[in-house]
Design a protein around this motif. Sequence first.
Motif, PDB file in Angstrom:
ATOM      1  N   GLU A   1      36.341  31.319  36.634  1.00  0.00           N
ATOM      2  CA  GLU A   1      37.771  31.587  36.825  1.00  0.00           C
ATOM      3  C   GLU A   1      38.256  32.679  35.871  1.00  0.00           C
ATOM      4  OE1 GLU A   1      39.486  27.741  36.382  1.00  0.00           O
ATOM      5  OE2 GLU A   1      38.623  26.978  38.263  1.00  0.00           O
ATOM      6  N   MET A   2      37.733  32.670  34.644  1.00  0.00           N
ATOM      7  CA  MET A   2      38.073  33.735  33.703  1.00  0.00           C
ATOM      8  C   MET A   2      37.566  35.084  34.203  1.00  0.00           C
ATOM      9  SD  MET A   2      37.298  31.965  30.018  1.00  0.00           S
ATOM     10  CE  MET A   2      37.494  33.521  29.178  1.00  0.00           C
ATOM     11  N   TYR A   3      36.354  35.064  34.770  1.00  0.00           N
ATOM     12  CA  TYR A   3      35.791  36.306  35.286  1.00  0.00           C
ATOM     13  C   TYR A   3      36.617  36.844  36.455  1.00  0.00           C
ATOM     14  CZ  TYR A   3      32.638  39.686  37.342  1.00  0.00           C
ATOM     15  OH  TYR A   3      32.113  40.839  37.863  1.00  0.00           O
ATOM     16  N   LEU A   4      37.084  35.965  37.316  1.00  0.00           N
ATOM     17  CA  LEU A   4      37.924  36.391  38.436  1.00  0.00           C
ATOM     18  C   LEU A   4      39.223  37.020  37.939  1.00  0.00           C
ATOM     19  CD1 LEU A   4      37.459  33.410  40.939  1.00  0.00           C
ATOM     20  CD2 LEU A   4      36.461  35.701  41.076  1.00  0.00           C
ATOM     21  N   GLN A   5      39.787  36.460  36.874  1.00  0.00           N
ATOM     22  CA  GLN A   5      40.988  37.052  36.271  1.00  0.00           C
ATOM     23  C   GLN A   5      40.683  38.446  35.731  1.00  0.00           C
ATOM     24  OE1 GLN A   5      42.483  34.317  33.341  1.00  0.00           O
ATOM     25  NE2 GLN A   5      42.857  32.685  34.819  1.00  0.00           N
ATOM     26  N   HIS A   6      39.534  38.572  35.085  1.00  0.00           N
ATOM     27  CA  HIS A   6      39.107  39.876  34.563  1.00  0.00           C
ATOM     28  C   HIS A   6      38.971  40.888  35.705  1.00  0.00           C
ATOM     29  CE1 HIS A   6      36.741  42.868  32.363  1.00  0.00           C
ATOM     30  NE2 HIS A   6      35.864  42.805  33.355  1.00  0.00           N
ATOM     31  N   CYS A   7      38.340  40.474  36.808  1.00  0.00           N
ATOM     32  CA  CYS A   7      38.174  41.368  37.961  1.00  0.00           C
ATOM     33  C   CYS A   7      39.519  41.812  38.519  1.00  0.00           C
ATOM     34  CB  CYS A   7      37.372  40.674  39.057  1.00  0.00           C
ATOM     35  SG  CYS A   7      35.623  40.460  38.675  1.00  0.00           S
ATOM     36  N   GLY A   8      40.451  40.866  38.601  1.00  0.00           N
ATOM     37  CA  GLY A   8      41.782  41.202  39.100  1.00  0.00           C
ATOM     38  C   GLY A   8      42.455  42.254  38.239  1.00  0.00           C
ATOM     39  N   THR A   9      42.320  42.129  36.927  1.00  0.00           N
ATOM     40  CA  THR A   9      42.915  43.101  36.007  1.00  0.00           C
ATOM     41  C   THR A   9      42.264  44.472  36.162  1.00  0.00           C
ATOM     42  OG1 THR A   9      43.426  41.370  34.411  1.00  0.00           O
ATOM     43  CG2 THR A   9      43.367  43.612  33.580  1.00  0.00           C
ATOM     44  N   VAL A  10      40.937  44.484  36.266  1.00  0.00           N
ATOM     45  CA  VAL A  10      40.209  45.751  36.415  1.00  0.00           C
ATOM     46  C   VAL A  10      40.612  46.449  37.710  1.00  0.00           C
ATOM     47  CG1 VAL A  10      37.938  46.782  36.758  1.00  0.00           C
ATOM     48  CG2 VAL A  10      38.256  45.054  34.988  1.00  0.00           C
ATOM     49  N   PHE A  11      40.674  45.699  38.801  1.00  0.00           N
ATOM     50  CA  PHE A  11      41.062  46.300  40.074  1.00  0.00           C
ATOM     51  C   PHE A  11      42.495  46.819  40.015  1.00  0.00           C
ATOM     52  CE2 PHE A  11      37.218  44.895  42.019  1.00  0.00           C
ATOM     53  CZ  PHE A  11      37.112  45.630  43.193  1.00  0.00           C
ATOM     54  N   GLN A  12      43.368  46.080  39.376  1.00  0.00           N
ATOM     55  CA  GLN A  12      44.763  46.497  39.291  1.00  0.00           C
ATOM     56  C   GLN A  12      44.913  47.779  38.488  1.00  0.00           C
ATOM     57  OE1 GLN A  12      47.355  43.464  37.746  1.00  0.00           O
ATOM     58  NE2 GLN A  12      49.189  44.721  37.882  1.00  0.00           N
ATOM     59  N   ASN A  13      44.127  47.926  37.440  1.00  0.00           N
ATOM     60  CA  ASN A  13      44.301  49.052  36.523  1.00  0.00           C
ATOM     61  C   ASN A  13      43.403  50.246  36.813  1.00  0.00           C
ATOM     62  OD1 ASN A  13      46.189  47.543  35.083  1.00  0.00           O
ATOM     63  ND2 ASN A  13      44.647  46.719  33.685  1.00  0.00           N
ATOM     64  N   ALA A  14      42.276  50.019  37.468  1.00  0.00           N
ATOM     65  CA  ALA A  14      41.294  51.106  37.553  1.00  0.00           C
ATOM     66  C   ALA A  14      40.705  51.350  38.931  1.00  0.00           C
ATOM     67  CB  ALA A  14      40.159  50.828  36.568  1.00  0.00           C
ATOM     68  N   ALA A  15      41.098  50.582  39.939  1.00  0.00           N
ATOM     69  CA  ALA A  15      40.518  50.781  41.273  1.00  0.00           C
ATOM     70  C   ALA A  15      40.921  52.140  41.840  1.00  0.00           C
ATOM     71  CB  ALA A  15      40.947  49.661  42.213  1.00  0.00           C
ATOM     72  N   GLN A  16      39.979  52.772  42.528  1.00  0.00           N
ATOM     73  CA  GLN A  16      40.226  54.080  43.138  1.00  0.00           C
ATOM     74  C   GLN A  16      40.479  53.939  44.630  1.00  0.00           C
ATOM     75  OE1 GLN A  16      36.383  55.757  41.533  1.00  0.00           O
ATOM     76  NE2 GLN A  16      37.701  57.517  41.160  1.00  0.00           N
TER      77      GLN A  16
END
Length: 293
Positions: A216-231
């Motif tokens: 669940e922590m990893y999913l939160q991390h993925c959400g943050t990465v996609f929000q901030n850095a997805a192209q």
Amino acid sequence: MEKTVVLITGCSSGIGLSLAVRLASDPAKTYKVYATMRNLAKKERLLDCVKGLHKDTLDILQMDVTDQRSVLDARQRVGEKRVDILVCNAGVGLMGPLEAQSLDTMRQILEVNLLGTISTIQAFLPGMKTQGHGRILVTGSLGGLQGLPFNEVYCASKFAVEGVCESLAILLQHFNIHVSLIECGPVNTNFLDNLQAAEPGSSGEQVDARTQSLYEMYLQHCGTVFQNAAQDTDDIVKIYLEAIQSASPAFRYYTNSALLPITSPKTAASDGLQYIKTMSKIIFSTNNKVEQK
């Protein structure tokens, strides 16, 4: 002027669709694009995107990269009987605790990402050797350059693709065939929607509470990465165009300068632990620490 023949796999959505649209809509009609997809029922989105701009520049073919007969049938339907640029883009993801993943699901990931890529290259490589030129572009991933928790099988498939491409690149320079990996980070496509997520207990094994909390922590991390850095896919397509149009293409292209692979910790010490500790700190930060049970 003779068109450059491009065959692209995985064109029903995402990068493959965007690249097919861009090349087929080229005002100079430089390219003849064969956009392939496993399910032709999904071709309408591609047709809607190109609209009237694709006369004589786009054909859509059914092709399942996991079915050798399908790949060979698609090759036979290329009217020019040659492919100048092969884009191996078809891919699927798998995320979740390893013990929750069934063997059939893991096989599917390897069959699409690894064996599908190899099978596609196998089919078109002899023709490129005969014609004395060609380019092979493969959609890579940061997950093929560094391990990511809860992505063990996906990373395994992409690590293997790196090995295939690097090995081929050494050989194929003697045939005037260039191999390039387009190394993508997070992309604003429906990849996440199509991502297979292992459900706890789906393999017959139960996932312990601590692993589930870390997931669940990893999913939160993925959400943050996609929000901030997805192209956006248009940004990725620009990199593909660079590789396609370069007189001397690179072996690796990184699409996102903000998310380059973390290579220095992997080689800083012979025991390999620095990378493990660095990634653990990035993903499972102390601010979100899971209590020991």
